[in-house]
Write a protein that holds these residues in place. Structure first.
Motif, PDB file in Angstrom:
ATOM      1  N   MET A 164     -36.375 -82.625  -4.639  1.00 55.07           N
ATOM      2  CA  MET A 164     -36.147 -82.935  -6.046  1.00 55.07           C
ATOM      3  C   MET A 164     -37.101 -82.225  -6.989  1.00 55.07           C
ATOM      4  N   GLY A 165     -38.185 -81.688  -6.459  1.00 53.55           N
ATOM      5  CA  GLY A 165     -39.127 -80.995  -7.320  1.00 53.55           C
ATOM      6  C   GLY A 165     -38.974 -79.496  -7.334  1.00 53.55           C
TER       7      GLY A 165
ATOM      8  N   VAL B 205     -38.329 -85.573 -10.776  1.00 52.61           N
ATOM      9  CA  VAL B 205     -39.669 -85.131 -11.176  1.00 52.61           C
ATOM     10  C   VAL B 205     -40.548 -86.339 -11.502  1.00 52.61           C
ATOM     11  N   LEU B 206     -39.989 -87.308 -12.224  1.00 49.70           N
ATOM     12  CA  LEU B 206     -40.744 -88.512 -12.559  1.00 49.70           C
ATOM     13  C   LEU B 206     -41.154 -89.282 -11.306  1.00 49.70           C
ATOM     14  N   ASN B 207     -40.276 -89.340 -10.316  1.00 52.47           N
ATOM     15  CA  ASN B 207     -40.585 -90.090  -9.104  1.00 52.47           C
ATOM     16  C   ASN B 207     -41.653 -89.390  -8.267  1.00 52.47           C
ATOM     17  N   ILE B 208     -41.761 -88.089  -8.374  1.00 52.83           N
ATOM     18  CA  ILE B 208     -42.842 -87.382  -7.671  1.00 52.83           C
ATOM     19  C   ILE B 208     -44.194 -87.790  -8.249  1.00 52.83           C
ATOM     20  N   TYR B 209     -44.269 -87.927  -9.569  1.00 55.24           N
ATOM     21  CA  TYR B 209     -45.518 -88.392 -10.184  1.00 55.24           C
ATOM     22  C   TYR B 209     -45.845 -89.823  -9.740  1.00 55.24           C
TER      23      TYR B 209
ATOM     24  N   ILE C  65     -51.445 -83.010  -9.222  1.00 53.64           N
ATOM     25  CA  ILE C  65     -50.789 -83.278 -10.503  1.00 53.64           C
ATOM     26  C   ILE C  65     -50.821 -82.035 -11.390  1.00 53.64           C
ATOM     27  N   ILE C  66     -51.954 -81.321 -11.401  1.00 52.75           N
ATOM     28  CA  ILE C  66     -52.052 -80.104 -12.211  1.00 52.75           C
ATOM     29  C   ILE C  66     -51.085 -79.039 -11.703  1.00 52.75           C
ATOM     30  N   VAL C  67     -51.024 -78.853 -10.387  1.00 56.91           N
ATOM     31  CA  VAL C  67     -50.143 -77.834  -9.814  1.00 56.91           C
ATOM     32  C   VAL C  67     -48.680 -78.164 -10.094  1.00 56.91           C
ATOM     33  N   PHE C  68     -48.299 -79.405  -9.890  1.00 58.00           N
ATOM     34  CA  PHE C  68     -46.901 -79.788 -10.104  1.00 58.00           C
ATOM     35  C   PHE C  68     -46.538 -79.734 -11.583  1.00 58.00           C
ATOM     36  N   THR C  69     -47.462 -80.103 -12.461  1.00 64.93           N
ATOM     37  CA  THR C  69     -47.197 -80.013 -13.900  1.00 64.93           C
ATOM     38  C   THR C  69     -47.006 -78.569 -14.326  1.00 64.93           C
ATOM     39  N   ALA C  70     -47.807 -77.657 -13.764  1.00 72.11           N
ATOM     40  CA  ALA C  70     -47.634 -76.235 -14.067  1.00 72.11           C
ATOM     41  C   ALA C  70     -46.265 -75.739 -13.607  1.00 72.11           C
ATOM     42  N   GLU C  71     -45.807 -76.200 -12.449  1.00 68.32           N
ATOM     43  CA  GLU C  71     -44.484 -75.808 -11.962  1.00 68.32           C
ATOM     44  C   GLU C  71     -43.381 -76.327 -12.879  1.00 68.32           C
ATOM     45  N   VAL C  72     -43.500 -77.580 -13.295  1.00 70.28           N
ATOM     46  CA  VAL C  72     -42.493 -78.166 -14.181  1.00 70.28           C
ATOM     47  C   VAL C  72     -42.459 -77.433 -15.522  1.00 70.28           C
ATOM     48  N   CYS C  73     -43.628 -77.096 -16.055  1.00 69.83           N
ATOM     49  CA  CYS C  73     -43.684 -76.368 -17.326  1.00 69.83           C
ATOM     50  C   CYS C  73     -43.049 -74.988 -17.199  1.00 69.83           C
ATOM     51  N   PHE C  74     -43.291 -74.302 -16.090  1.00 68.26           N
ATOM     52  CA  PHE C  74     -42.702 -72.976 -15.885  1.00 68.26           C
ATOM     53  C   PHE C  74     -41.181 -73.061 -15.787  1.00 68.26           C
ATOM     54  N   ILE C  75     -40.659 -74.037 -15.039  1.00 71.91           N
ATOM     55  CA  ILE C  75     -39.210 -74.187 -14.908  1.00 71.91           C
ATOM     56  C   ILE C  75     -38.586 -74.538 -16.261  1.00 71.91           C
ATOM     57  N   THR C  76     -39.233 -75.415 -17.015  1.00 72.51           N
ATOM     58  CA  THR C  76     -38.717 -75.784 -18.332  1.00 72.51           C
ATOM     59  C   THR C  76     -38.707 -74.596 -19.279  1.00 72.51           C
ATOM     60  N   PHE C  77     -39.783 -73.803 -19.267  1.00 69.23           N
ATOM     61  CA  PHE C  77     -39.845 -72.616 -20.122  1.00 69.23           C
ATOM     62  C   PHE C  77     -38.753 -71.614 -19.747  1.00 69.23           C
ATOM     63  N   PHE C  78     -38.556 -71.402 -18.453  1.00 69.56           N
ATOM     64  CA  PHE C  78     -37.518 -70.470 -18.007  1.00 69.56           C
ATOM     65  C   PHE C  78     -36.141 -70.971 -18.395  1.00 69.56           C
TER      66      PHE C  78
END
Length: 249
Positions: free
Chosen positions: A61-62, A169-173, A191-204
């Motif tokens: 899911m992530g 994504v919320l459930n992973i947190y 948390i920092i690594v996963f947040t960076a991944e989520v931000c990159f996917i959202t930006f793309f």
């Protein structure tokens, strides 16, 4: 004489009793050590299973589910049939793998963990396990393009897929928080690594949505804009469409 015999027997019993108590304490100490070693082994095994469960759900899911969502979203602005097929297969394969990995994580959770469902992570996880299978069934019964129920199917499939990605994504947190509460280990790095991944996917996701708009505003190379103007002036409309499709492919 009898009194002397009884007194001697009582003295011998007093002298020998510490030996029995010490031996019993030794046996109890050995058994306690064995139980502690067994508990440590079980805790290590449980810790490994918790980590594996988290990795499976992150991969499902992530990572794979957002990748499938991006692939099908990118296909909406592609006119080449070959690229459309590639993006569709990427979407289907990533979602199938996501379904299999999440199912494996669910089976591991039900078999090995204490599922009391007293926290948000477990409750949300159960709902996600059901929704991901529902999404897969909806994808299988996809109607044809020209049918009446195609629009409603697309709307339901899109809303459910987007909701699954966000809730996953919320459930992973929440899973990271539950892992910290159970093991008292730090989760700040993850948390920092996963947040960076989520931000990159959202930006793309947002960037590819605006890419056509950026191209229309002349941000692309000058040669491409000149070629487009030449085609519009010289070629008729039918030829322009053929050339555009050839160039995109």
């Amino acid at each position: 004489m009898r009194f002397q015999h009884k007194l001697g027997f009582f003295c011998i019993l007093i002298l020998v009793s510490p030996l029995f108590t010490s031996s019993q304490e030794h046996v109890k100490g050995v058994s306690n050590r064995k139980e502690q070693i067994h508990k440590k082994q079980m805790s290590r095994k449980l810790l490994f299973e918790v980590k594996l469960h988290g990795f499976l759900l992150w991969a499902s899911m992530g990572f794979l589910m957002p990748v499938g969502l991006l692939a099908i979203r990118m296909s909406h602005r592609v006119h080449c049939r070959r690229r459309l097929r590639i993006l569709f297969y990427v979407h289907a394969l990533s979602e199938i793998l996501s379904l299999l990995l999440s199912t494996a994580g669910a089976v591991m959770s039900f078999r090995n963990f204490n599922n009391s469902f007293n926290n948000k992570h477990q409750r949300l996880g159960v709902g996600l396990y059901g929704l991901i299978w529902l999404q897969a069934l909806i994808g299988i019964v996809r109607p044809q393009r020209d049918s009446r129920g195609r629009r409603m199917w697309f709307l339901v499939h899109w809303i459910l897929g987007t909701a699954l990605s966000v809730l996953g994504v919320l459930n992973i947190y929440t899973g990271l928080v539950a892992y910290h509460e159970k093991t008292s280990k730090g989760i700040k790095f993850w948390i920092i690594v996963f947040t960076a991944e989520v931000c990159f996917i959202t930006f793309f996701y947002l960037f590819q949505e605006k890419w056509d708009y950026i191209q229309k505003k002349g941000v692309t190379l000058g040669n491409e804009s000149k070629r487009a103007t030449i085609n519009q002036v010289v070629l008729p409309r039918d030829k322009q469409k053929e050339v555009a499709l050839a160039e995109t492919c």
